[in-house]
Design a protein around this motif. Structure first.
Motif, PDB file in Angstrom:
ATOM      1  N   GLU A   1      42.589  39.127  78.018  1.00  0.00           N
ATOM      2  CA  GLU A   1      41.356  39.809  78.396  1.00  0.00           C
ATOM      3  C   GLU A   1      40.417  38.866  79.159  1.00  0.00           C
ATOM      4  O   GLU A   1      40.442  38.817  80.371  1.00  0.00           O
ATOM      5  CB  GLU A   1      40.667  40.360  77.134  1.00  0.00           C
ATOM      6  N   TYR A   2      39.612  38.099  78.420  1.00  0.00           N
ATOM      7  CA  TYR A   2      38.600  37.258  79.048  1.00  0.00           C
ATOM      8  C   TYR A   2      38.676  35.825  78.518  1.00  0.00           C
ATOM      9  O   TYR A   2      38.967  35.605  77.338  1.00  0.00           O
ATOM     10  CB  TYR A   2      37.192  37.797  78.762  1.00  0.00           C
ATOM     11  N   VAL A   3      38.391  34.890  79.404  1.00  0.00           N
ATOM     12  CA  VAL A   3      38.070  33.526  78.983  1.00  0.00           C
ATOM     13  C   VAL A   3      36.566  33.418  79.164  1.00  0.00           C
ATOM     14  O   VAL A   3      36.044  33.567  80.283  1.00  0.00           O
ATOM     15  CB  VAL A   3      38.800  32.473  79.821  1.00  0.00           C
ATOM     16  N   ARG A   4      35.837  33.156  78.059  1.00  0.00           N
ATOM     17  CA  ARG A   4      34.380  33.257  78.047  1.00  0.00           C
ATOM     18  C   ARG A   4      33.711  31.932  77.677  1.00  0.00           C
ATOM     19  O   ARG A   4      34.247  31.165  76.877  1.00  0.00           O
ATOM     20  CB  ARG A   4      33.948  34.320  77.026  1.00  0.00           C
ATOM     21  N   ILE A   5      32.525  31.723  78.258  1.00  0.00           N
ATOM     22  CA  ILE A   5      31.656  30.632  77.815  1.00  0.00           C
ATOM     23  C   ILE A   5      30.669  31.239  76.818  1.00  0.00           C
ATOM     24  O   ILE A   5      29.928  32.182  77.133  1.00  0.00           O
ATOM     25  CB  ILE A   5      30.889  29.993  78.991  1.00  0.00           C
ATOM     26  N   TYR A   6      30.660  30.694  75.627  1.00  0.00           N
ATOM     27  CA  TYR A   6      29.826  31.209  74.542  1.00  0.00           C
ATOM     28  C   TYR A   6      28.352  30.988  74.878  1.00  0.00           C
ATOM     29  O   TYR A   6      27.913  29.869  75.148  1.00  0.00           O
ATOM     30  CB  TYR A   6      30.195  30.491  73.249  1.00  0.00           C
ATOM     31  N   HIS A   7      27.572  32.082  74.889  1.00  0.00           N
ATOM     32  CA  HIS A   7      26.139  32.003  75.192  1.00  0.00           C
ATOM     33  C   HIS A   7      25.394  33.038  74.352  1.00  0.00           C
ATOM     34  O   HIS A   7      25.110  34.152  74.804  1.00  0.00           O
ATOM     35  CB  HIS A   7      25.896  32.242  76.689  1.00  0.00           C
ATOM     36  N   PRO A   8      25.036  32.670  73.118  1.00  0.00           N
ATOM     37  CA  PRO A   8      24.278  33.595  72.280  1.00  0.00           C
ATOM     38  C   PRO A   8      22.805  33.611  72.707  1.00  0.00           C
ATOM     39  O   PRO A   8      22.266  32.616  73.191  1.00  0.00           O
ATOM     40  CB  PRO A   8      24.433  33.001  70.883  1.00  0.00           C
TER      41      PRO A   8
END
Length: 531
Positions: free
Chosen positions: A412-419
């Motif tokens: 699906e996605y490779v994401r950079i975590y940004h809460p």
């Protein structure tokens, strides 16, 4: 009177008879015969020598022809193998050794025999031939300085006892040839459905005007070879390629400017005629290559710690893992349980995700690594901290002699975590700010691939600027993901600072996937070392 006696008379010869007798004494009939016989003798010797020489030339010519035909028979073996790879790219994994015959026009029919050769990197592990149980380790070349992601075959052709042997090296063009790759330069339609009708799997020239345009903006840098099958929107001065290199900049649909002025700076060779590369539809094949102890399930948190890995399972249990023997970890969903979360980039709520992603094949990853590693996920790979090779301090690049590489592959996605969180301050109203865990100026040394969707940043459109997203490696995605909005000094998310890791050209992460349609090609054809 004295009478004198009369002389006795002899028979008289005629003048003609006398002449004949004289001519007869002078004729050379005998000598001429001797000379003639001598000439004939010498001529016979010369003729015999000529026949002998001609016979030798005929034999040599036939042998030479047979050798040439043996060469073509060896070539036929290579061509047959290449044909099999085109019909089935995984053909090599079964360690086939085909043989066959070829009909030639000048000499008898020839034959060829093909065998796969062990990789030089495999020979260091004591591997001497292709092994079906571990084809990657045994034949795929990982030796520094060799052609990456390649394997070799040896084809021997034989015609009338004449033999010729050729060694062919096969290589497939992969995503790791580029620091940046996209198939479509538009946002993943799945992220803004239903407005996305007519936007999916279409290039710029075919997309509707309501499709999301993603631009390269002022301050973005793509230092290395890049490729997109689509057109690119360039707004402001954007640098493509590295100074002092001949990086290919392949933008198949050309460059355009949507409502702004743009200036692309090319440090390399710009072309609109690059090959079309199609990502695989999934990374599920990785699951079959991972060892049983390295098959994880459910939402998983991995912290890489040099030579070991700390895992937090979906049940909350912490486990210390040994480094995978073949360098591969795969995280799938929990069997028999449904993954209930639907990812929304602009509303990526940490609490909601934690409650709904329990059984999903999601993996969070951060830390340092000292051995090659690839992490695959059935759903998402979420980067929640720096990822660096041991001994490398940003912004330094890894040494070209190092073979330690990291691969991150998601369906699906490779994401950079940004809460993010909402903060309200009296009459000042409420605003969305970066929450604890946000990554400022992160450094990620990895080859990244999102097979179906994108590489992106959670909540890219809110919060304070996160400075630069520093990628040392390669990014490949089906749809282009958004990592920030705006440009210059006023933006959210990140500005891009992508640098190519040259090591990926010769030593890619274990089991890294290749484009579906790239196909195996012969990049080198030589005689074996022995001649």
């Amino acid at each position: 009177m004295i009478r004198m006696p009369q002389c006795t008379s002899f028979p008289r010869r005629s003048h003609v008879a006398a002449r004949k007798a004289l001519d007869s004494a002078r004729r050379p009939d005998g000598f001429t015969m001797i000379v003639t016989l001598g000439v004939m003798f010498v001529a016979g010797i010369l003729l015999a020598a000529a026949f002998t020489a001609a016979g030798g030339d005929i034999a040599l010519t036939r042998k030479n022809t047979a050798q040439k035909q043996a060469y073509y028979a060896a070539v036929a073996g290579i061509q047959y193998y290449e044909y099999k790879l085109q019909t089935n790219p995984d053909y090599w994994e079964k360690c086939p050794e085909p043989n066959g015959s070829v009909k030639t026009s000048e000499v008898a029919a020839g034959t060829y025999k093909v065998k796969m050769l062990a990789a030089k990197s495999g020979e260091k592990l004591g591997i001497t031939h292709c092994e079906t149980a571990k084809p990657f380790e045994s034949v795929i070349e990982k030796e520094t300085g060799a052609a990456s992601n390649s394997f070799r075959i040896e084809s021997t052709g034989e015609v009338e006892k004449a033999k010729r042997t050729l060694v062919a090296t096969f290589q497939v063009t992969g995503f790791l040839n580029y620091v940046y790759f996209t198939r479509y330069e538009t946002e993943d339609p799945q992220l803004y459905y239903p407005e996305s009708a007519g936007c999916g799997e279409k290039y710029y020239s075919e997309r509707k005007s309501n499709c999301t345009t993603i631009e390269f903006t002022e301050g973005d840098s793509v230092y290395g070879p890049m490729h997109t099958d689509d057109a690119s929107d360039v707004c402001g001065e954007v640098v493509f390629g590295r100074e002092g290199h001949s990086d290919p900049i392949e933008i198949n649909g050309g460059i355009y400017h949507a409502g702004c002025t743009g200036k692309a700076v090319f440090n390399g060779t710009f072309t609109e005629k690059g090959a079309v590369l199609i990502p695989p539809q999934s990374d599920q094949s990785l699951e079959s290559y991972a060892e049983s102890e390295d098959l994880l399930s459910g939402v998983t948190h991995l912290v890489l710690e040099g030579t070991q890995i700390t895992e937090t399972t979906y049940t909350g249990k912490k486990v210390v893992l040994k480094w995978p023997t073949n360098g591969l970890i795969y995280v799938s969903g929990v069997k028999g349980q449904a993954c209930s979360i639907k990812y929304e980039q602009q509303n990526s709520d940490t609490a909601k995700e934690q409650s709904e992603e329990t059984y999903c094949g999601n993996v969070y990853v951060s830390g340092t690594y000292s051995s090659p590693l690839t992490i695959g996920a059935a759903n998402d790979v979420i980067i929640n901290g720096n990822l660096e090779p041991t001994g490398v301090t940003p912004p330094a690049l890894p040494s070209n002699s190092s073979t330690v590489t990291l691969g991150l592959i998601a369906n699906e996605y490779v994401r950079i975590y940004h809460p993010v969180e909402e903060v309200c301050e009296g009459r000042g109203g409420c605003k969305t700010v970066n929450a604890s865990g946000s990554l400022y100026n992160p450094w990620i040394y990895a080859g990244i691939l999102a097979t179906q969707h994108s590489f992106l940043v959670d909540n890219d459109n809110v919060g304070e600027p996160l400075e630069e997203l520093n990628i040392v490696g390669a990014i490949a995605q089906n749809y282009r993901g958004i990592v920030g909005t705006g440009g210059g000094r006023s933006y959210t998310g990140y500005l891009k600072d992508y640098k190519y890791d040259e090591r990926l050209a010769v030593d890619e992460p274990p089991f890294f996937l290749s484009p579906l349609n790239s196909g195996w090609k012969v990049i080198r054809e030589t005689a074996p070392v022995a001649g």
